[in-house]
Design a protein around this motif. Structure first.
Motif, PDB file in Angstrom:
ATOM      1  N   ASN A 143      24.344 -30.621  14.176  1.00 35.86           N
ATOM      2  CA  ASN A 143      25.426 -31.527  14.558  1.00 35.86           C
ATOM      3  C   ASN A 143      25.851 -32.430  13.403  1.00 35.86           C
ATOM      4  O   ASN A 143      26.662 -33.329  13.573  1.00 35.86           O
ATOM      5  CB  ASN A 143      25.017 -32.380  15.761  1.00 35.86           C
ATOM      6  N   GLU A 144      25.294 -32.199  12.217  1.00 31.15           N
ATOM      7  CA  GLU A 144      25.679 -32.992  11.059  1.00 31.15           C
ATOM      8  C   GLU A 144      27.045 -32.531  10.554  1.00 31.15           C
ATOM      9  O   GLU A 144      27.496 -31.441  10.865  1.00 31.15           O
ATOM     10  CB  GLU A 144      24.611 -32.887   9.965  1.00 31.15           C
ATOM     11  N   LYS A 145      27.680 -33.366   9.771  1.00 31.94           N
ATOM     12  CA  LYS A 145      29.032 -33.073   9.294  1.00 31.94           C
ATOM     13  C   LYS A 145      29.018 -32.849   7.783  1.00 31.94           C
ATOM     14  O   LYS A 145      29.256 -33.767   7.016  1.00 31.94           O
ATOM     15  CB  LYS A 145      29.962 -34.230   9.644  1.00 31.94           C
ATOM     16  N   PHE A 146      28.702 -31.632   7.376  1.00 27.46           N
ATOM     17  CA  PHE A 146      28.804 -31.250   5.976  1.00 27.46           C
ATOM     18  C   PHE A 146      30.062 -30.401   5.829  1.00 27.46           C
ATOM     19  O   PHE A 146      30.330 -29.544   6.663  1.00 27.46           O
ATOM     20  CB  PHE A 146      27.587 -30.434   5.528  1.00 27.46           C
ATOM     21  N   ALA A 147      30.804 -30.641   4.794  1.00 27.19           N
ATOM     22  CA  ALA A 147      32.066 -29.922   4.608  1.00 27.19           C
ATOM     23  C   ALA A 147      31.900 -28.842   3.540  1.00 27.19           C
ATOM     24  O   ALA A 147      32.475 -28.923   2.472  1.00 27.19           O
ATOM     25  CB  ALA A 147      33.171 -30.893   4.230  1.00 27.19           C
ATOM     26  N   ASP A 148      31.067 -27.864   3.825  1.00 27.31           N
ATOM     27  CA  ASP A 148      30.976 -26.745   2.888  1.00 27.31           C
ATOM     28  C   ASP A 148      30.661 -25.453   3.647  1.00 27.31           C
ATOM     29  O   ASP A 148      30.144 -25.455   4.751  1.00 27.31           O
ATOM     30  CB  ASP A 148      29.977 -27.007   1.761  1.00 27.31           C
ATOM     31  N   GLU A 149      31.001 -24.356   3.005  1.00 25.35           N
ATOM     32  CA  GLU A 149      30.857 -23.038   3.614  1.00 25.35           C
ATOM     33  C   GLU A 149      29.390 -22.679   3.870  1.00 25.35           C
ATOM     34  O   GLU A 149      29.070 -22.026   4.863  1.00 25.35           O
ATOM     35  CB  GLU A 149      31.506 -21.995   2.701  1.00 25.35           C
ATOM     36  N   ASP A 150      28.495 -23.120   2.987  1.00 27.92           N
ATOM     37  CA  ASP A 150      27.076 -22.808   3.154  1.00 27.92           C
ATOM     38  C   ASP A 150      26.526 -23.432   4.438  1.00 27.92           C
ATOM     39  O   ASP A 150      25.762 -22.802   5.163  1.00 27.92           O
ATOM     40  CB  ASP A 150      26.273 -23.295   1.947  1.00 27.92           C
ATOM     41  N   TYR A 151      26.924 -24.670   4.708  1.00 26.76           N
ATOM     42  CA  TYR A 151      26.479 -25.321   5.952  1.00 26.76           C
ATOM     43  C   TYR A 151      27.088 -24.612   7.160  1.00 26.76           C
ATOM     44  O   TYR A 151      26.410 -24.407   8.173  1.00 26.76           O
ATOM     45  CB  TYR A 151      26.843 -26.805   5.966  1.00 26.76           C
ATOM     46  N   ASP A 152      28.351 -24.205   7.058  1.00 26.55           N
ATOM     47  CA  ASP A 152      28.991 -23.491   8.163  1.00 26.55           C
ATOM     48  C   ASP A 152      28.253 -22.181   8.453  1.00 26.55           C
ATOM     49  O   ASP A 152      28.038 -21.827   9.620  1.00 26.55           O
ATOM     50  CB  ASP A 152      30.461 -23.209   7.853  1.00 26.55           C
ATOM     51  N   ASN A 153      27.845 -21.451   7.405  1.00 33.04           N
ATOM     52  CA  ASN A 153      27.080 -20.208   7.599  1.00 33.04           C
ATOM     53  C   ASN A 153      25.720 -20.493   8.226  1.00 33.04           C
ATOM     54  O   ASN A 153      25.277 -19.773   9.131  1.00 33.04           O
ATOM     55  CB  ASN A 153      26.892 -19.481   6.272  1.00 33.04           C
ATOM     56  N   TYR A 154      25.058 -21.546   7.762  1.00 32.84           N
ATOM     57  CA  TYR A 154      23.761 -21.944   8.307  1.00 32.84           C
ATOM     58  C   TYR A 154      23.903 -22.295   9.791  1.00 32.84           C
ATOM     59  O   TYR A 154      23.139 -21.834  10.638  1.00 32.84           O
ATOM     60  CB  TYR A 154      23.224 -23.136   7.509  1.00 32.84           C
ATOM     61  N   LYS A 155      24.899 -23.116  10.099  1.00 34.11           N
ATOM     62  CA  LYS A 155      25.130 -23.553  11.484  1.00 34.11           C
ATOM     63  C   LYS A 155      25.465 -22.360  12.384  1.00 34.11           C
ATOM     64  O   LYS A 155      24.960 -22.257  13.503  1.00 34.11           O
ATOM     65  CB  LYS A 155      26.265 -24.575  11.485  1.00 34.11           C
ATOM     66  N   SER A 156      26.283 -21.445  11.867  1.00 37.53           N
ATOM     67  CA  SER A 156      26.639 -20.251  12.657  1.00 37.53           C
ATOM     68  C   SER A 156      25.405 -19.416  12.967  1.00 37.53           C
ATOM     69  O   SER A 156      25.259 -18.904  14.074  1.00 37.53           O
ATOM     70  CB  SER A 156      27.654 -19.394  11.903  1.00 37.53           C
ATOM     71  N   PHE A 157      24.512 -19.283  11.979  1.00 42.45           N
ATOM     72  CA  PHE A 157      23.294 -18.504  12.221  1.00 42.45           C
ATOM     73  C   PHE A 157      22.440 -19.161  13.300  1.00 42.45           C
ATOM     74  O   PHE A 157      21.964 -18.493  14.218  1.00 42.45           O
ATOM     75  CB  PHE A 157      22.479 -18.339  10.935  1.00 42.45           C
ATOM     76  N   LEU A 158      22.234 -20.469  13.207  1.00 44.31           N
ATOM     77  CA  LEU A 158      21.378 -21.140  14.190  1.00 44.31           C
ATOM     78  C   LEU A 158      22.000 -21.205  15.577  1.00 44.31           C
ATOM     79  O   LEU A 158      21.286 -21.156  16.573  1.00 44.31           O
ATOM     80  CB  LEU A 158      21.037 -22.552  13.721  1.00 44.31           C
ATOM     81  N   ASN A 159      23.320 -21.305  15.650  1.00 41.20           N
ATOM     82  CA  ASN A 159      23.995 -21.428  16.946  1.00 41.20           C
ATOM     83  C   ASN A 159      24.317 -20.089  17.599  1.00 41.20           C
ATOM     84  O   ASN A 159      24.793 -20.051  18.719  1.00 41.20           O
ATOM     85  CB  ASN A 159      25.281 -22.246  16.799  1.00 41.20           C
ATOM     86  N   ARG A 160      24.038 -18.989  16.881  1.00 42.72           N
ATOM     87  CA  ARG A 160      24.316 -17.677  17.458  1.00 42.72           C
ATOM     88  C   ARG A 160      23.348 -17.399  18.597  1.00 42.72           C
ATOM     89  O   ARG A 160      22.260 -17.956  18.653  1.00 42.72           O
ATOM     90  CB  ARG A 160      24.224 -16.594  16.396  1.00 42.72           C
ATOM     91  N   LYS A 161      23.752 -16.524  19.488  1.00 39.95           N
ATOM     92  CA  LYS A 161      22.866 -16.095  20.566  1.00 39.95           C
ATOM     93  C   LYS A 161      21.978 -14.986  20.011  1.00 39.95           C
ATOM     94  O   LYS A 161      22.489 -13.955  19.552  1.00 39.95           O
ATOM     95  CB  LYS A 161      23.680 -15.585  21.750  1.00 39.95           C
ATOM     96  N   PRO A 162      20.635 -15.187  20.001  1.00 38.00           N
ATOM     97  CA  PRO A 162      19.753 -14.125  19.492  1.00 38.00           C
ATOM     98  C   PRO A 162      19.962 -12.828  20.261  1.00 38.00           C
ATOM     99  O   PRO A 162      20.163 -12.830  21.476  1.00 38.00           O
ATOM    100  CB  PRO A 162      18.347 -14.688  19.722  1.00 38.00           C
ATOM    101  N   SER A 163      19.934 -11.735  19.548  1.00 36.06           N
ATOM    102  CA  SER A 163      20.161 -10.427  20.152  1.00 36.06           C
ATOM    103  C   SER A 163      18.953  -9.989  20.971  1.00 36.06           C
ATOM    104  O   SER A 163      17.803 -10.199  20.583  1.00 36.06           O
ATOM    105  CB  SER A 163      20.433  -9.396  19.057  1.00 36.06           C
ATOM    106  N   ALA A 164      19.229  -9.363  22.100  1.00 34.28           N
ATOM    107  CA  ALA A 164      18.154  -8.794  22.924  1.00 34.28           C
ATOM    108  C   ALA A 164      17.606  -7.526  22.276  1.00 34.28           C
ATOM    109  O   ALA A 164      16.470  -7.136  22.538  1.00 34.28           O
ATOM    110  CB  ALA A 164      18.683  -8.484  24.328  1.00 34.28           C
ATOM    111  N   ASN A 165      18.405  -6.908  21.418  1.00 32.17           N
ATOM    112  CA  ASN A 165      17.981  -5.711  20.707  1.00 32.17           C
ATOM    113  C   ASN A 165      17.136  -6.154  19.508  1.00 32.17           C
ATOM    114  O   ASN A 165      17.616  -6.864  18.622  1.00 32.17           O
ATOM    115  CB  ASN A 165      19.222  -4.934  20.259  1.00 32.17           C
ATOM    116  N   ALA A 166      15.882  -5.724  19.465  1.00 35.95           N
ATOM    117  CA  ALA A 166      14.948  -6.151  18.412  1.00 35.95           C
ATOM    118  C   ALA A 166      15.446  -5.770  17.018  1.00 35.95           C
ATOM    119  O   ALA A 166      15.308  -6.545  16.070  1.00 35.95           O
ATOM    120  CB  ALA A 166      13.566  -5.550  18.662  1.00 35.95           C
TER     121      ALA A 166
END
Length: 195
Positions: free
Chosen positions: A80-103
């Protein structure tokens, strides 16, 4: 696309080969002012971006004692932090994604995050897996270890020794090349300096 798939395969092999241990990668570089530093990155066997809080210790070799070099434990950045860079956006997208049921799909997603950590210092810093030791002296040799700050500083991993210098390229031992149709496969001895 072939390069990305190849990189994922290499990372998956490295993760599987080190499946039971935390891995530490070290490197030396100079900052913009010319001061030398040691870069420390680490990956965990259970989860690429871990909830652990990490302290980093260093000792000068051959006779030094372990000393804590982190002023506060490293941990992953909140999403929920406000960093204005693409690396943070990629990091946030990875953590906020729904983990896949497929291993297999989930393993691929974790491998991609591992690649980002290895390749991108800002992403690794957001993931709590990166530290720059700027208090080293050029020409000296150091060893590092990381510990779980929330578990009585229980040791998680120790690094190999690293001599602080930037004017060399490490040498691989037992390097062989095998031609496979249109490709060449490179094979070398497992060494802790390399993922």
């Amino acid at each position: 696309m072939k390069k990305i798939i190849f990189a994922i395969i290499i990372l998956a092999i490295a993760i599987n080969a080190n499946a039971q241990k935390t891995s530490i990668a070290l490197g030396c570089k100079k900052d913009n002012s010319g001061k030398i530093m040691v870069q420390i990155k680490f990956l965990f066997p259970d989860k690429v971006i871990s909830d652990k809080q990490i302290n980093i210790f260093r000792k000068a070799l051959p006779t030094g004692n372990w000393e804590k070099i982190t002023s506060s434990p490293l941990s992953k950045a909140a999403t929920n932090e406000k960093f204005a860079d693409e690396d943070y956006d990629n990091y946030k997208s990875f953590l906020n994604r729904k983990p896949s049921a497929n291993a297999e799909d989930e393993n691929n997603a974790q491998a991609m995050a591992g690649l980002y950590i290895l390749d991108n210092n800002k992403f690794a810093q957001y993931a709590g897996c990166y530290f720059e030791d700027k208090s080293v002296e050029e020409g000296k040799t150091y060893q590092y270890k990381i510990s779980d700050a929330n578990n009585g500083d229980k040791e998680l991993a120790q690094s190999i020794a690293i001599e602080v210098k930037t004017n060399y390229l490490p040498i691989l031992s037992a390097l062989t090349a095998i031609q496979k149709k249109q490709d060449v496969q490179l094979i070398w001895d497992d060494q802790a300096k390399y993922f």
